[in-house]
Write a protein that holds these residues in place. Sequence first.
Motif, PDB file in Angstrom:
ATOM      1  N   ILE A  22       0.826  -1.213   0.000  1.00 27.17           N
ATOM      2  CA  ILE A  22       0.000   0.000   0.000  1.00 27.17           C
ATOM      3  C   ILE A  22       0.859   1.262   0.000  1.00 27.17           C
ATOM      4  N   SER A  23       2.150   1.122   0.305  1.00 22.78           N
ATOM      5  CA  SER A  23       3.057   2.267   0.340  1.00 22.78           C
ATOM      6  C   SER A  23       3.823   2.464  -0.974  1.00 22.78           C
ATOM      7  N   SER A  24       3.526   1.615  -1.978  1.00 22.81           N
ATOM      8  CA  SER A  24       4.207   1.699  -3.285  1.00 22.81           C
ATOM      9  C   SER A  24       5.723   1.659  -3.118  1.00 22.81           C
ATOM     10  N   SER A  25       6.213   0.796  -2.262  1.00 21.21           N
ATOM     11  CA  SER A  25       7.648   0.699  -1.982  1.00 21.21           C
ATOM     12  C   SER A  25       8.384   0.090  -3.176  1.00 21.21           C
ATOM     13  N   GLU A  26       9.588   0.598  -3.411  1.00 20.61           N
ATOM     14  CA  GLU A  26      10.391   0.116  -4.531  1.00 20.61           C
ATOM     15  C   GLU A  26      11.867   0.181  -4.190  1.00 20.61           C
ATOM     16  N   VAL A  27      12.607  -0.802  -4.658  1.00 23.98           N
ATOM     17  CA  VAL A  27      14.063  -0.842  -4.506  1.00 23.98           C
ATOM     18  C   VAL A  27      14.678  -0.904  -5.906  1.00 23.98           C
ATOM     19  N   LEU A  28      15.637  -0.018  -6.166  1.00 23.93           N
ATOM     20  CA  LEU A  28      16.335   0.008  -7.450  1.00 23.93           C
ATOM     21  C   LEU A  28      17.830  -0.040  -7.167  1.00 23.93           C
ATOM     22  N   GLY A  29      18.522  -0.957  -7.821  1.00 14.58           N
ATOM     23  CA  GLY A  29      19.961  -1.076  -7.615  1.00 14.58           C
ATOM     24  C   GLY A  29      20.676  -1.365  -8.913  1.00 14.58           C
ATOM     25  N   GLY A  30      21.975  -1.051  -8.946  1.00 10.99           N
ATOM     26  CA  GLY A  30      22.720  -1.299 -10.167  1.00 10.99           C
ATOM     27  C   GLY A  30      24.222  -1.224  -9.973  1.00 10.99           C
ATOM     28  N   LEU A  31      24.946  -1.821 -10.893  1.00 10.35           N
ATOM     29  CA  LEU A  31      26.405  -1.793 -10.919  1.00 10.35           C
ATOM     30  C   LEU A  31      26.847  -1.460 -12.332  1.00 10.35           C
ATOM     31  N   ASP A  32      27.649  -0.420 -12.465  1.00 10.29           N
ATOM     32  CA  ASP A  32      28.181  -0.017 -13.754  1.00 10.29           C
ATOM     33  C   ASP A  32      29.694  -0.229 -13.755  1.00 10.29           C
ATOM     34  N   ILE A  33      30.202  -0.910 -14.778  1.00 10.49           N
ATOM     35  CA  ILE A  33      31.633  -1.211 -14.884  1.00 10.49           C
ATOM     36  C   ILE A  33      32.143  -0.730 -16.235  1.00 10.49           C
ATOM     37  N   ASP A  34      33.181   0.100 -16.219  1.00 15.19           N
ATOM     38  CA  ASP A  34      33.838   0.518 -17.450  1.00 15.19           C
ATOM     39  C   ASP A  34      34.736  -0.624 -17.922  1.00 15.19           C
ATOM     40  N   ARG A  35      34.465  -1.148 -19.089  1.00 12.24           N
ATOM     41  CA  ARG A  35      35.208  -2.315 -19.585  1.00 12.24           C
ATOM     42  C   ARG A  35      36.654  -1.984 -19.922  1.00 12.24           C
ATOM     43  N   HIS A  36      36.937  -0.690 -20.150  1.00 12.23           N
ATOM     44  CA  HIS A  36      38.287  -0.299 -20.544  1.00 12.23           C
ATOM     45  C   HIS A  36      39.204  -0.078 -19.348  1.00 12.23           C
ATOM     46  N   ASN A  37      38.762   0.726 -18.374  1.00 11.62           N
ATOM     47  CA  ASN A  37      39.649   1.050 -17.248  1.00 11.62           C
ATOM     48  C   ASN A  37      39.154   0.514 -15.910  1.00 11.62           C
ATOM     49  N   LYS A  38      38.063  -0.275 -15.938  1.00  8.40           N
ATOM     50  CA  LYS A  38      37.538  -0.966 -14.739  1.00  8.40           C
ATOM     51  C   LYS A  38      36.988  -0.011 -13.672  1.00  8.40           C
ATOM     52  N   GLU A  39      36.675   1.233 -14.032  1.00  7.60           N
ATOM     53  CA  GLU A  39      35.967   2.107 -13.089  1.00  7.60           C
ATOM     54  C   GLU A  39      34.611   1.496 -12.752  1.00  7.60           C
ATOM     55  N   LYS A  40      34.198   1.685 -11.498  1.00  8.86           N
ATOM     56  CA  LYS A  40      32.946   1.080 -11.047  1.00  8.86           C
ATOM     57  C   LYS A  40      32.071   2.116 -10.351  1.00  8.86           C
ATOM     58  N   LEU A  41      30.771   2.001 -10.574  1.00  4.38           N
ATOM     59  CA  LEU A  41      29.772   2.800  -9.874  1.00  4.38           C
ATOM     60  C   LEU A  41      28.660   1.862  -9.431  1.00  4.38           C
ATOM     61  N   PHE A  42      28.465   1.780  -8.114  1.00 10.23           N
ATOM     62  CA  PHE A  42      27.417   0.921  -7.550  1.00 10.23           C
ATOM     63  C   PHE A  42      26.422   1.785  -6.791  1.00 10.23           C
ATOM     64  N   PHE A  43      25.140   1.469  -6.920  1.00  7.79           N
ATOM     65  CA  PHE A  43      24.141   2.229  -6.177  1.00  7.79           C
ATOM     66  C   PHE A  43      22.950   1.347  -5.840  1.00  7.79           C
ATOM     67  N   VAL A  44      22.252   1.708  -4.769  1.00 10.58           N
ATOM     68  CA  VAL A  44      20.985   1.075  -4.413  1.00 10.58           C
ATOM     69  C   VAL A  44      20.098   2.140  -3.784  1.00 10.58           C
ATOM     70  N   GLU A  45      18.818   2.160  -4.160  1.00  2.23           N
ATOM     71  CA  GLU A  45      17.874   3.165  -3.676  1.00  2.23           C
ATOM     72  C   GLU A  45      16.601   2.483  -3.182  1.00  2.23           C
ATOM     73  N   TYR A  46      16.041   3.021  -2.092  1.00  5.83           N
ATOM     74  CA  TYR A  46      14.782   2.516  -1.550  1.00  5.83           C
ATOM     75  C   TYR A  46      13.839   3.696  -1.326  1.00  5.83           C
ATOM     76  N   ASP A  47      12.623   3.593  -1.859  1.00  2.90           N
ATOM     77  CA  ASP A  47      11.617   4.644  -1.704  1.00  2.90           C
ATOM     78  C   ASP A  47      10.313   4.028  -1.222  1.00  2.90           C
ATOM     79  N   THR A  48       9.661   4.716  -0.279  1.00  3.62           N
ATOM     80  CA  THR A  48       8.368   4.256   0.219  1.00  3.62           C
ATOM     81  C   THR A  48       7.536   5.436   0.678  1.00  3.62           C
TER      82      THR A  48
END
Length: 427
Positions: free
Chosen positions: A364-390
């Motif tokens: 009933i609170s329309s809760s949602e979790v969104l997460g992801g991992l981004d990896i640069d294939r060339h230099n291996k830079e990484k960005l990770f995130f996770v979000e929770y909304d309710t």
Amino acid sequence: MNKFIAISALLSSILMAKESGYIGQEFVDTAIEETVEEVEGFYSSIEKDIEYKGNIGVETAYLRHDIDGKRDNQSAIRFEADGKYQFKENQKFVAKVKALYDTNDNKRRYFNINDLYFQHDFENYNFLIGKSTRFWGAMEFYNQSDTFNSKDLLDNPFDYESKLGAWNIAYTRFFDDSELSLIVKLHEDKQPMQESRSVYNFLPTSYDKNLDTNSDDVPTIYLKYSSSIDKYQIDYSLIYQNGYDEQRYMIQKVSKDTNISSMKQHAYTVDKFMGFGTMVKGDTLYKTELAYTSSHDEKVSDYAQGSIGLEHTLYGAWNRMDVGLIAEYYKYKTFQTNRFNAKSFGKIFDDDLSLGFRLSLNDISSSEVLGGLDIDRHNKEKLFFVEYDTRIEDKYKLGLSYQHLAPKKESLFKDLDNLMVEFGYYF
């Protein structure tokens, strides 16, 4: 409004006539009573035609890093509101504002009007004039086609929905299952940056927000065609752009008055061809974005961008919850050597594979979790995130997010962990 002015003038005339002895008190009282009813009815009719919504909230972030001279926390009060006044069936006035007050950063204390435009709808076309924001693209993690508005660097630089409104004139012609738009952006916005003690100010020297160009502030023209193929559940858009690129590179300037050196953005012009589209097949959404840019600046290489991706949804996969599995790939390619490329513009995305998920709790609170991992294939830079909304009791919203950035050693960016809590009241 003309009716209201006429009523006011008539009332003034009646009062003057009464003072001169031409009419009696009973006539004046009746006229005033009827006038009050007219005015109340006038404002009541306006109120029915006004729609608005907004939110006010607080946000606080803890930042873990090893960067000298940078703060490890950031807190602010945020206010956002938008409204629409439909004063005729086919005419409307739209406004959207954002205000931010940071407890530490003086530059993050500002008020922006991002949308302020008039739109007239006709049978087969519409006309828009004013300041507006537009959202183009199909991807979840990075929309290379979203070139119309400049990024609001005073806000979270990793939030791609935070933009500066752009002054423009637009004409859109509607057909049976498609539309064609001619949009003229009249001005290029400056991009103020957070103060030097903010971790989101990545520059090693002072920053001058004034924009540098090779020519006068020429307009940027967009020709956009959008259509759909209902049989295959396909939606797509094709865009031609002539004018300033959304990318800008930094140059160093020395002030004639103070003899102090600072960095400022340089805007250059391009011809750009873009396209993006989506297709739904079963429980899977397929998406793509493609672009080619011909640079008019000898320092910037011509470049191409391409993205492909999909999101597959498992409905009711876990305790009636829906799980979306996301995979996307993005590539930036230059065509001339010894010219600026993606990293020259301080871009994180270059040759990147992104994997993510979306969990809809269906509560009933329309809760949602969104997460992801981004990896640069060339230099291996990484960005990770996770979000929770309710939502809490419909009027309140709670958000929690964590972000980890792990760039390469010689990158403009630095290792950063960001934990943020947001709480707001929605009306």
